[in-house]
Motif scaffolding. Sequence first.
Motif, short mmCIF file in Angstrom:
data_model
loop_
_atom_site.label_atom_id
_atom_site.label_comp_id
_atom_site.label_asym_id
_atom_site.label_seq_id
_atom_site.Cartn_x
_atom_site.Cartn_y
_atom_site.Cartn_z
N MET A 92 0.85 -1.18 0.00
CA MET A 92 0.00 0.00 0.00
C MET A 92 0.89 1.23 0.00
N THR A 93 0.43 2.27 -0.63
CA THR A 93 1.23 3.47 -0.77
C THR A 93 1.28 4.27 0.53
N ALA A 94 2.29 5.14 0.60
CA ALA A 94 2.43 5.99 1.79
C ALA A 94 1.23 6.91 1.95
N GLY A 95 0.65 7.37 0.84
CA GLY A 95 -0.53 8.23 0.91
C GLY A 95 -1.71 7.52 1.54
N LYS A 96 -1.91 6.25 1.16
CA LYS A 96 -2.99 5.47 1.76
C LYS A 96 -2.71 5.22 3.23
N THR A 97 -1.46 5.03 3.58
CA THR A 97 -1.09 4.81 4.98
C THR A 97 -1.40 6.04 5.80
N LYS A 98 -1.18 7.21 5.24
CA LYS A 98 -1.52 8.44 5.96
C LYS A 98 -3.02 8.52 6.21
N GLN A 99 -3.81 8.12 5.22
CA GLN A 99 -5.26 8.12 5.39
C GLN A 99 -5.68 7.12 6.46
N VAL A 100 -5.06 5.95 6.45
CA VAL A 100 -5.38 4.93 7.45
C VAL A 100 -5.00 5.43 8.84
N ARG A 101 -3.85 6.08 8.94
CA ARG A 101 -3.41 6.61 10.25
C ARG A 101 -4.41 7.64 10.77
N ARG A 102 -4.87 8.53 9.88
CA ARG A 102 -5.85 9.54 10.31
C ARG A 102 -7.16 8.88 10.74
N ALA B 20 -5.02 -0.83 12.48
CA ALA B 20 -3.84 -1.14 13.30
C ALA B 20 -2.99 -2.22 12.64
N ARG B 21 -3.62 -3.24 12.07
CA ARG B 21 -2.87 -4.29 11.36
C ARG B 21 -2.14 -3.72 10.16
N HIS B 22 -2.81 -2.84 9.42
CA HIS B 22 -2.19 -2.22 8.26
C HIS B 22 -0.96 -1.41 8.66
N LEU B 23 -1.11 -0.59 9.69
CA LEU B 23 0.00 0.25 10.11
C LEU B 23 1.16 -0.59 10.63
N THR B 24 0.88 -1.66 11.32
CA THR B 24 1.93 -2.56 11.79
C THR B 24 2.66 -3.18 10.61
N SER B 25 1.91 -3.63 9.63
CA SER B 25 2.50 -4.22 8.43
C SER B 25 3.36 -3.20 7.68
N PHE B 26 2.86 -1.99 7.56
CA PHE B 26 3.60 -0.93 6.87
C PHE B 26 4.90 -0.63 7.61
N ALA B 27 4.85 -0.56 8.93
CA ALA B 27 6.05 -0.29 9.72
C ALA B 27 7.07 -1.40 9.54
N ARG B 28 6.62 -2.65 9.52
CA ARG B 28 7.54 -3.78 9.32
C ARG B 28 8.18 -3.72 7.94
N GLU B 29 7.40 -3.37 6.91
CA GLU B 29 7.95 -3.23 5.57
C GLU B 29 9.02 -2.15 5.53
N GLN B 30 8.75 -1.02 6.18
CA GLN B 30 9.71 0.08 6.21
C GLN B 30 11.00 -0.35 6.92
N GLN B 31 10.86 -1.08 8.03
CA GLN B 31 12.04 -1.56 8.76
C GLN B 31 12.84 -2.54 7.91
N ALA B 32 12.16 -3.42 7.19
CA ALA B 32 12.85 -4.39 6.34
C ALA B 32 13.59 -3.69 5.20
N GLN B 33 12.97 -2.68 4.62
CA GLN B 33 13.62 -1.91 3.56
C GLN B 33 14.85 -1.18 4.09
N ALA B 34 14.73 -0.59 5.28
CA ALA B 34 15.86 0.11 5.88
C ALA B 34 16.99 -0.86 6.18
N ALA B 35 16.68 -2.04 6.67
CA ALA B 35 17.70 -3.05 6.96
C ALA B 35 18.39 -3.49 5.68
N ALA B 36 17.63 -3.68 4.61
CA ALA B 36 18.21 -4.08 3.33
C ALA B 36 19.13 -2.99 2.79
#
Length: 76
Positions: free
Chosen positions: A1-11, A36-52
């Motif tokens: 999911m895109t960062a824009g959609k994640t912002k909408q979900v967070r709001r 909450a599940r979406h945001l957790t998944s997004f955070a994990r994806e971001q962490q995995a990308q940063a680690a890579a």
Amino acid sequence: MTAGKTKQVRRLLVRVDAAASHDRTASETVIADAAARHLTSFAREQQAQAAAQRKARNGSWVGTGASVTSSAATLV
């Protein structure tokens, strides 16, 4: 999911969380749980990308501390 959609979900989650959990309707609870599940998944994806990216920057040095130490000791 895109960062824009994640912002909408967070709001949306912030808005739903504004209602105390005991005052939520069943639909609001389902929405809050999914958000909450979406945001957790997004955070994990971001962490995995940063680690890579860190691994790519550091190359073969990642996880090779023991061999570097033993090689240095051999040189002395």
